[in-house]
Design an enzyme around this catalytic site. Sequence first.
Site, PDB file in Angstrom:
ATOM      1  N   HIS A  68      58.387 123.919  95.344  1.00 24.75           N
ATOM      2  CA  HIS A  68      57.846 123.003  94.335  1.00 24.75           C
ATOM      3  C   HIS A  68      57.548 121.629  94.941  1.00 24.75           C
ATOM      4  O   HIS A  68      56.431 121.118  94.849  1.00 24.75           O
ATOM      5  CB  HIS A  68      58.857 122.865  93.188  1.00 24.75           C
ATOM      6  N   GLU A  69      58.540 121.052  95.577  1.00 23.39           N
ATOM      7  CA  GLU A  69      58.356 119.713  96.140  1.00 23.39           C
ATOM      8  C   GLU A  69      57.360 119.736  97.296  1.00 23.39           C
ATOM      9  O   GLU A  69      56.625 118.772  97.504  1.00 23.39           O
ATOM     10  CB  GLU A  69      59.698 119.112  96.582  1.00 23.39           C
ATOM     11  N   HIS A  93      53.963 119.371  95.834  1.00 22.16           N
ATOM     12  CA  HIS A  93      53.632 117.952  95.614  1.00 22.16           C
ATOM     13  C   HIS A  93      53.249 117.297  96.945  1.00 22.16           C
ATOM     14  O   HIS A  93      52.305 116.504  97.016  1.00 22.16           O
ATOM     15  CB  HIS A  93      54.845 117.189  95.047  1.00 22.16           C
ATOM     16  N   HIS A 122      49.808 117.963  97.911  1.00 17.77           N
ATOM     17  CA  HIS A 122      48.891 117.154  97.108  1.00 17.77           C
ATOM     18  C   HIS A 122      48.679 115.800  97.797  1.00 17.77           C
ATOM     19  O   HIS A 122      47.580 115.251  97.804  1.00 17.77           O
ATOM     20  CB  HIS A 122      49.505 116.959  95.715  1.00 17.77           C
TER      21      HIS A 122
HETATM   22 ZN   LIG Z   1      57.402 118.340  90.120  1.00 24.08          ZN
END
Ligand SMILES: [Zn+2]
Length: 684
Positions: A475-476, A479, A482
């Site tokens: 998940h991280e 990010h 991104h």
């Molecule tokens: Zn998040």
Amino acid sequence: MPSTKAVDLAAHPLTTWQGPLGLPDFTRIGDGDFSGVFDAALKAHETEIEAISGNAETPTVENTLAALELGGEALDHVSSIFWCRAGAHTNEAIQALEREISPKMSRHFSAISMNERLFARIDDLYQRRETLKLDAETLRVLEKTWKGFVRSGAKLDAEGKKRLASINEELSSLGTTFGQNLLADERDWALFLDEADLAGLPEFLKSAMAEAAEMRGQKGRYAVTLSRSIYEPFSTFSERRDLREIAFRAFTMRGQNGGATDNTTVVRDMLRLRAEKAKLLGYASFAALKLDDTMAKTPEAVHTLLDPVWEKALEKAASDQTELQRLAAEAGSNEKFAAWDWRFYQEKLRAEKFAFDEAELKPYLQLDRVIDACFDVATRLFGITFEEKKGIATWHPDARVFVVRNADGSERGLFLADYFARPSKRSGAWMSALKSGYKLGHGSKPVIYNIMNFAKPPEGEAALLSVDEAKTLFHEFGHALHGMLTDVTWPSVAGTSVSRDFVELPSQLYEHWLTVPAVLEKHALHVKTGKPMPKALVDKMLAARTFGAGFATVEFTASALVDMAYHARPDAPNQPLRFEAETLEKLDMPDTIAMRHRTPQFGHIFSGDGYSAGYYSYMWSEVLDADAFAAFEETGDPFNPALAERLRKNVYAAGGSKDAEELYTAFRGKMPSPEAMMVKRGLV
Ligand SMILES: [Zn+2]
């Protein structure tokens, strides 16, 4: 004594970043440096703002918008290191500085948004925007900047500005009161139990309850408290129905117990002020104001998402309840099935259906292998590669440094990762940037980091993760991608600078690749035998994911719908709690499930306005990630190259350079529908 004269921003290691790989030279940064550098950097930024707003020349994109975006570089540099330290490696000196710096920063930025001469120049550009021949990204940045000023009240007359300032102040103090009342109710209530009352409770819970009792001066006993981390497992495991009922009633009444800590009037006043603020700024409702710069845009669009989910969730919860009632009857209960029975029997059912031990999975999830899996997936999807550089000083020796390269070998940026828990680190997991990536001016390569809190293994042993931890890592890292893949001109739309209901797409989407069979086969290898995870175990792990979805979706969606009901009306209800009850009745809310957050304890929307008219965004993001991953599944190839390129270009690289709806549609060919999310949750 902090002195601004002593600090030379052009030479200080906090602002010049002349360490290896273009990082700050962390060996030359002391805790005592921050305060003086902050003061000097704030001053320097003020001077820059003054130069922009006082410029006698006609406003141009160059002398106004670009100057504004590129200003404050020293402040950005010192801030990014400071906030990294404050989260990942703090101490008393840093904490004291935090209290000093936060109000300074907020005064500084609010002065900028209230600067009338500055707004006049932005407004001048904005009014001429059609004739300036701007490219799409620049036009968007201009519009966003202008809107930002307007939403802060730049267009109001003096009286309006004054009223807005006082509304904001009142809201902020009511938000603080709300949070403190809630905290007081949670702190002051405890149910003290003895050994004989603990039937069914697992060891970890007993020890947490023993500690909670001791902290409250009842050493040797056990306390049920209203902290979610005790309340939820207690209602899941306690065999004592009478105690579960007591705990349930106390938990759902937090903030509504009369007296000084009651939040009822706080909520009423906040809703009134919010409605007034929206009206003052020219919006039909507070929800319209809050949703204006999101992907959803309107309360109607939020309902288009939530309403069908609500229907399915009610159906699923009803059929689940039938099964749970059967279990309860078998267990000899002849009481009417109630809200304090749900978690308890659901756990019994889970144990019956998916009996497996986390401990069986852990040996297959070695931290270093899961990191490799993250990198490997990024290489297969987006062509970037990662090379670790050892021996480079950062904020802590545990943090690792990786150079990120494009497919042609050129350097794209840096990725730093700090995986292990320690007392100087706050809990949780997050991504942030020391530097964001953009092309404006001299340009900047992204320096992105991830912070985790995994238990550090003894020297020489491999760190092993739970499934949830491995998911968090993905998940991280999503990010982080991104931030690292960003390919925009303007800093203010770089990387994760996107709306609240779009920002979790890159992260939640990335989680899906953890359980792609090819990834598990290659990376989920047993720490001792090196063998891949057996298929039966993989299947059980995947099947367990959708368990309990009816309950979870009803409790979440009810809260999201009530949030929207409060804020989408032009005025405020006189009696919020009555309004809550009426709204739930209209929704056919089952009396066996409570809202995840009832009004007097709904911190997301009342303790500050972070998620007001925005609680839906969690589910919105889930719709996006499920629908986006379904696009890959539909092609039969989880690494489909053409699709991966569209995903890179329109999601991971695009930041906020275009409207989120436009970006998503360019990737997917259409807006998402909630179907894939409902399948993922097991609702259909
Ligand atoms: Zn998040």
